[in-house]
Design an enzyme around this catalytic site. Sequence first.
Site, PDB file in Angstrom:
ATOM      1  N   LYS A 149       0.841  -1.201   0.000  1.00  0.00           N
ATOM      2  CA  LYS A 149       0.000   0.000   0.000  1.00  0.00           C
ATOM      3  C   LYS A 149       0.877   1.253   0.000  1.00  0.00           C
ATOM      4  O   LYS A 149       0.601   2.214  -0.721  1.00  0.00           O
ATOM      5  CB  LYS A 149      -0.928  -0.003   1.227  1.00  0.00           C
TER       6      LYS A 149
ATOM      7  N   GLN B 146      -4.962  -1.642   9.619  1.00  0.00           N
ATOM      8  CA  GLN B 146      -4.767  -2.920   8.923  1.00  0.00           C
ATOM      9  C   GLN B 146      -5.378  -4.053   9.754  1.00  0.00           C
ATOM     10  O   GLN B 146      -5.028  -4.240  10.916  1.00  0.00           O
ATOM     11  CB  GLN B 146      -3.258  -3.153   8.700  1.00  0.00           C
TER      12      GLN B 146
ATOM     13  N   ASP C  22     -11.390   2.859   4.286  1.00  0.00           N
ATOM     14  CA  ASP C  22     -11.870   1.478   4.137  1.00  0.00           C
ATOM     15  C   ASP C  22     -13.394   1.429   4.050  1.00  0.00           C
ATOM     16  O   ASP C  22     -13.968   0.366   3.764  1.00  0.00           O
ATOM     17  CB  ASP C  22     -11.413   0.623   5.331  1.00  0.00           C
TER      18      ASP C  22
END
Length: 288
Positions: A58, A102, A125
């Site tokens: 990422k 994460q 997200d």
Amino acid sequence: MEAALDNIDSTTIIDGKAIAAQLREDLAAQVADMDTKPGLAVILVGDDPASHVYVRNKIKACEKVGIKSYEARMPEKATQAEIAAEIQAFNDNKNVHGILLQLPVPGHLDSDALVQMIDPAKDVDGLSFINQGKLIAGDKSGLVPCTPQGSMMLIRSVRDDLSGLNAVVIGRSLLFGKPMAQLLLAANCTVTMAHSRTKDLESVCRNADIIVAAVGRAKMVKESWIKPGAVVIDVGINRGEDGKLCGDVDYDGALNAASAITPVPGGVGPMTIACLLQNTIKAAKASS
Ligand code: NAP
């Protein structure tokens, strides 16, 4: 049986790698035009090797399009309060426009509570209740979870008008299945959400013009489940009996029935990170 969507003399292999590369190129051009560079913060707790790889990828992807990345690495034993403080610091940091925790986090932590501490305007997200609610309400200002967003782009790459099509989403997770179903509904599909208690999944799938499989069971969706001409999006990431990476769909069999299909790897996977970058840029633009 209903008329097939397409004749299937050949199946289109949906090239997620190429579509994601094009998207990243477009995003890089957008960033180049922005006065304030977008910033993405990633919080990584513990030593899970796979998570470390995902985070590294990422960060690399951010660099390539000109997004500044921030990283908070927390020890395996970090407490809920310590992580909450880190989230709050990023919430308050004006240079950070997107925050990603994460997942999974170590078992002693309440990941749901932590996710909800992220400022919804920075929740790239798309898991906050605000962003989930916006998706259901059709409010386009929200941030949509990355993998469903990317899957939708892949479907659109082969079929623009989805109106009236029957779509089945197998899997009902908050991260994927539920938002995917909402996106298909918003595109005027008639959506069935299937899960582990669904009866006669084969018949349910057989009726679908679009099958999206997100279960985590290698090659579960067989050729006989696929209506001729259907579009098949394979989200699953599994190891097959041969040890090779494979999806939830029996790919070789599906090639005989589907009009278009995503491979694993190289289908949905690359879209997820590209859409994360897209969400970060959207959040940065909205903040300015
Ligand atoms: P998850 O939270 O474990 O959800 C799996 C879903 O599958 C659940 O809703 C479950 O039903 C359903 N299910 C389990 N067994 C089933 C069966 N026999 N028949 C029908 N449905 C069944 O998983 P997830 O996070 O959504 O991920 C699903 C898969 O997608 C995994 O392989 C994951 O690695 C992959 N994934 C890939 C990406 C990517 O970037 N490519 C991103 C996210 C996820 P119940 O709700 O009834 O238990």
